[in-house]
Design a protein around this motif. Sequence first.
Motif, mmCIF file in Angstrom:
data_model
loop_
_atom_site.group_PDB
_atom_site.id
_atom_site.type_symbol
_atom_site.label_atom_id
_atom_site.label_comp_id
_atom_site.label_asym_id
_atom_site.label_seq_id
_atom_site.Cartn_x
_atom_site.Cartn_y
_atom_site.Cartn_z
ATOM 1 N N ALA A 221 38.912 25.072 12.882
ATOM 2 C CA ALA A 221 38.333 26.411 12.734
ATOM 3 C C ALA A 221 37.216 26.591 13.744
ATOM 4 C CB ALA A 221 37.795 26.625 11.316
ATOM 5 N N ARG A 222 37.140 27.799 14.277
ATOM 6 C CA ARG A 222 36.052 28.171 15.193
ATOM 7 C C ARG A 222 35.302 29.339 14.547
ATOM 8 N NH1 ARG A 222 36.740 26.095 20.340
ATOM 9 N NH2 ARG A 222 35.508 27.776 21.257
ATOM 10 N N ILE A 223 34.048 29.114 14.218
ATOM 11 C CA ILE A 223 33.249 30.083 13.460
ATOM 12 C C ILE A 223 32.147 30.635 14.363
ATOM 13 C CG2 ILE A 223 31.911 30.488 11.372
ATOM 14 C CD1 ILE A 223 34.768 29.563 10.833
ATOM 15 N N LEU A 224 32.055 31.946 14.457
ATOM 16 C CA LEU A 224 30.967 32.599 15.195
ATOM 17 C C LEU A 224 29.841 32.908 14.217
ATOM 18 C CD1 LEU A 224 29.744 34.035 17.672
ATOM 19 C CD2 LEU A 224 31.057 36.073 17.030
ATOM 20 N N LEU A 225 28.645 32.373 14.487
ATOM 21 C CA LEU A 225 27.476 32.598 13.640
ATOM 22 C C LEU A 225 26.576 33.636 14.296
ATOM 23 C CD1 LEU A 225 26.574 28.879 12.782
ATOM 24 C CD2 LEU A 225 27.932 30.465 11.422
ATOM 25 N N VAL A 226 26.311 34.729 13.593
ATOM 26 C CA VAL A 226 25.428 35.782 14.097
ATOM 27 C C VAL A 226 24.451 36.156 12.990
ATOM 28 C CG1 VAL A 226 27.178 36.690 15.668
ATOM 29 C CG2 VAL A 226 26.958 37.667 13.375
ATOM 30 N N SER A 227 23.366 36.831 13.384
ATOM 31 C CA SER A 227 22.380 37.253 12.390
ATOM 32 C C SER A 227 21.539 38.390 12.940
ATOM 33 C CB SER A 227 21.471 36.079 12.001
ATOM 34 O OG SER A 227 20.636 36.422 10.903
ATOM 35 N N ASP A 228 20.883 39.104 12.040
ATOM 36 C CA ASP A 228 19.856 40.088 12.378
ATOM 37 C C ASP A 228 20.348 41.100 13.409
ATOM 38 O OD1 ASP A 228 17.121 39.067 11.037
ATOM 39 O OD2 ASP A 228 18.344 37.360 11.633
ATOM 40 N N ILE A 229 21.425 41.797 13.044
ATOM 41 C CA ILE A 229 21.967 42.873 13.887
ATOM 42 C C ILE A 229 20.968 44.024 13.982
ATOM 43 C CG2 ILE A 229 23.864 44.513 14.143
ATOM 44 C CD1 ILE A 229 24.767 41.635 14.466
ATOM 45 N N HIS A 230 20.306 44.354 12.877
ATOM 46 C CA HIS A 230 19.270 45.394 12.809
ATOM 47 C C HIS A 230 19.710 46.708 13.454
ATOM 48 C CE1 HIS A 230 16.016 43.257 10.874
ATOM 49 N NE2 HIS A 230 16.233 42.208 11.651
ATOM 50 N N ASN A 393 16.592 30.578 17.650
ATOM 51 C CA ASN A 393 17.422 29.416 17.372
ATOM 52 C C ASN A 393 16.568 28.246 16.897
ATOM 53 O OD1 ASN A 393 19.807 30.655 18.105
ATOM 54 N ND2 ASN A 393 19.734 29.930 20.221
ATOM 55 N N SER A 394 17.119 27.452 15.990
ATOM 56 C CA SER A 394 16.448 26.224 15.568
ATOM 57 C C SER A 394 17.495 25.280 15.010
ATOM 58 C CB SER A 394 15.368 26.522 14.516
ATOM 59 O OG SER A 394 15.950 27.046 13.337
ATOM 60 N N LEU A 395 17.142 24.025 14.941
ATOM 61 C CA LEU A 395 18.019 23.013 14.358
ATOM 62 C C LEU A 395 17.126 21.946 13.742
ATOM 63 C CD1 LEU A 395 20.913 22.041 13.899
ATOM 64 C CD2 LEU A 395 20.764 20.814 16.067
ATOM 65 N N ASP A 396 17.149 21.855 12.418
ATOM 66 C CA ASP A 396 16.301 20.922 11.683
ATOM 67 C C ASP A 396 17.179 20.123 10.729
ATOM 68 O OD1 ASP A 396 14.326 19.537 10.394
ATOM 69 O OD2 ASP A 396 13.499 21.268 9.327
ATOM 70 N N GLY A 397 17.517 18.892 11.118
ATOM 71 C CA GLY A 397 18.446 18.128 10.300
ATOM 72 C C GLY A 397 19.801 18.807 10.308
ATOM 73 N N ASN A 398 20.298 19.136 9.110
ATOM 74 C CA ASN A 398 21.581 19.844 9.025
ATOM 75 C C ASN A 398 21.398 21.341 8.792
ATOM 76 O OD1 ASN A 398 20.639 19.657 6.348
ATOM 77 N ND2 ASN A 398 22.728 19.658 5.525
ATOM 78 N N GLY A 403 19.739 32.730 15.828
ATOM 79 C CA GLY A 403 18.940 33.809 16.402
ATOM 80 C C GLY A 403 19.559 35.177 16.176
ATOM 81 N N THR A 404 18.894 36.207 16.645
ATOM 82 C CA THR A 404 19.360 37.578 16.457
ATOM 83 C C THR A 404 20.376 37.948 17.529
ATOM 84 O OG1 THR A 404 18.694 39.904 16.668
ATOM 85 C CG2 THR A 404 17.213 38.271 17.606
ATOM 86 N N PHE A 405 21.521 38.466 17.100
ATOM 87 C CA PHE A 405 22.603 38.783 18.042
ATOM 88 C C PHE A 405 22.238 39.941 18.955
ATOM 89 C CE2 PHE A 405 26.596 40.912 19.206
ATOM 90 C CZ PHE A 405 27.264 39.851 19.811
ATOM 91 N N PRO A 427 14.976 37.877 23.299
ATOM 92 C CA PRO A 427 16.244 37.169 23.476
ATOM 93 C C PRO A 427 17.244 37.463 22.367
ATOM 94 C CG PRO A 427 14.390 35.717 23.873
ATOM 95 C CD PRO A 427 13.819 36.978 23.311
ATOM 96 N N SER A 428 18.497 37.614 22.769
ATOM 97 C CA SER A 428 19.610 37.716 21.829
ATOM 98 C C SER A 428 20.321 36.370 21.802
ATOM 99 C CB SER A 428 20.576 38.807 22.258
ATOM 100 O OG SER A 428 19.918 40.052 22.369
ATOM 101 N N ALA A 429 21.028 36.085 20.715
ATOM 102 C CA ALA A 429 21.633 34.763 20.587
ATOM 103 C C ALA A 429 22.811 34.793 19.635
ATOM 104 C CB ALA A 429 20.598 33.741 20.109
ATOM 105 N N PHE A 430 23.701 33.841 19.814
ATOM 106 C CA PHE A 430 24.769 33.583 18.849
ATOM 107 C C PHE A 430 25.193 32.135 18.985
ATOM 108 C CE2 PHE A 430 26.898 35.072 22.676
ATOM 109 C CZ PHE A 430 27.950 34.163 22.846
#
Length: 526
Positions: A221-230, A393-398, A403-405, A427-430
Amino acid sequence: MLACIGGGVAATTLFPSTVETINYRAQLRLSVSPEDVSSLHAPTIFGDINLDFNGPVMAPGVLAGVQVKPTITELLAQPKVSIKALQPGPLELSNAAKDAVVSMGGRFAVGSLLVAALVVGGYAVWRRRRPSVRVLGVAGTCWVLACGLTGVSIWQTYQPDRLDAFRTTGILGAVQRNADLLNGVETRAQQTTPYLKNLLALSAALQDKYTPQSLNEPVAARILLVSDIHGGQQYPLMKTIVKEENIDAVVDLGDLLNFGAVTEGDTVGLFKGIASLGVPYVFVRGNHDAQSAGDTRLLERLAKVPNVVLLQPDEKTYTELTVGGVRIAGFNDPRWFGDDNRNNAAKQVPARDAFKAAFADRPQPDLVVSHEPGAVKDIERADLLAHGHMHSNSLDGNIIGVGTFTGGGPFSHFLEGTDSEELTGQPSAFDIAVFGQDCQLTSLTRYQFRNVIEGRPAYDDVTLVNGSRIERPAKQDSAAATPTPTASASGSTAAPQPAPRTCSSLSGTSREQVPAVPSDAAQGTG
């Protein structure tokens, strides 16, 4: 006379007049504040509208509380709705103005007459005799002059040709000064797609050349993670990513809107954009996606979009989505737009505990998502956790912070406290999460770019994270565990281990409804 004017103004304040057009409603009252003289002031949650008039004499200010009628949603839902269609016509405004004059004039007259009567009554009590004709005449003259002079000043001042300045504040001011930029956000997003295709192609080439062999295993599976479209209509970009990267599902971590109003999404075409993606759109609500604790209007609207999967459609139900064998679950943010913004992490605890109770006796999810960092903290039974909210963006353990798309949406691009309020673009991110046939995360590719709204896209960073390097908690998949215990060298018996799983892209997608645990039972499990 001044007392009569004050009484009239007070009457319009205590009993404001209501006028209506087809799509709008306003409550009007007069103001004697020096700051409001000869001006119409309309405060809204998006900013204030101020119309200054240059009349021959000073007139009381007019304060207008403007509301949008619910029926406007029918108009906004129509295809190709124009801004002109939302504006009141000349006849509507003329009739509304007449109603306002009659209504406020009547209230003013009654209020000023009551003050005149009180003054005369007070004078009679003080003199201990009935008021004379002369006293009644003076009081009547003051009343007539108060009504007449106020009416004439308002009539002569509030004329269209005497409008001297139109000013707005807050977000409305930013929109007014940058209307040409904001009107074409979706168009510029479409124009940006070739640049994004090039970025994805470059990233794929680099990954093929430099990534370890383990990352090239078969994909489940390939999952696109997005957030905070606002409220940013940049779904043409997202559709490009889905197509170019063979995405199986999109997971949106919340804050689709700015102010919790569903009309925002209908106006700019968010729901049509979601439907155009052609893959499951998995959603959890953020703190900007409701206007009160019990507001479910966005969830109800999204439920009508065919490809949307609500991980918590209501307080009694959760949905677990399986994509290629990968299990995805999550829960909504209990906060809403306009709450007190205090102790936010503590507010997540009841929602988190309710989710944990509902999934306690189920196989451990591979990915659990919610909007705020405090929501996913201390969820032990999950392979990976993801949140948005922080716009970075962040990564803390699991725990993956997405970030905001859209760079926080159009409104976040304005600099506060500056004279120009120029567009700046954050910055925008996904993220693209790839899962292998062992149902584990194989890789996490993180993209960051900027300036889509400004029409000059620039791509800042592409980061590839090896999934095997992400720290994970021990599996606690009791529901899928084999009952065979394992003896250790000391003679003790180890806990049963989960049965091996196999995920495959051929498995497709499926949904399973998970009922919430009653609150008293949930407390017992804690």
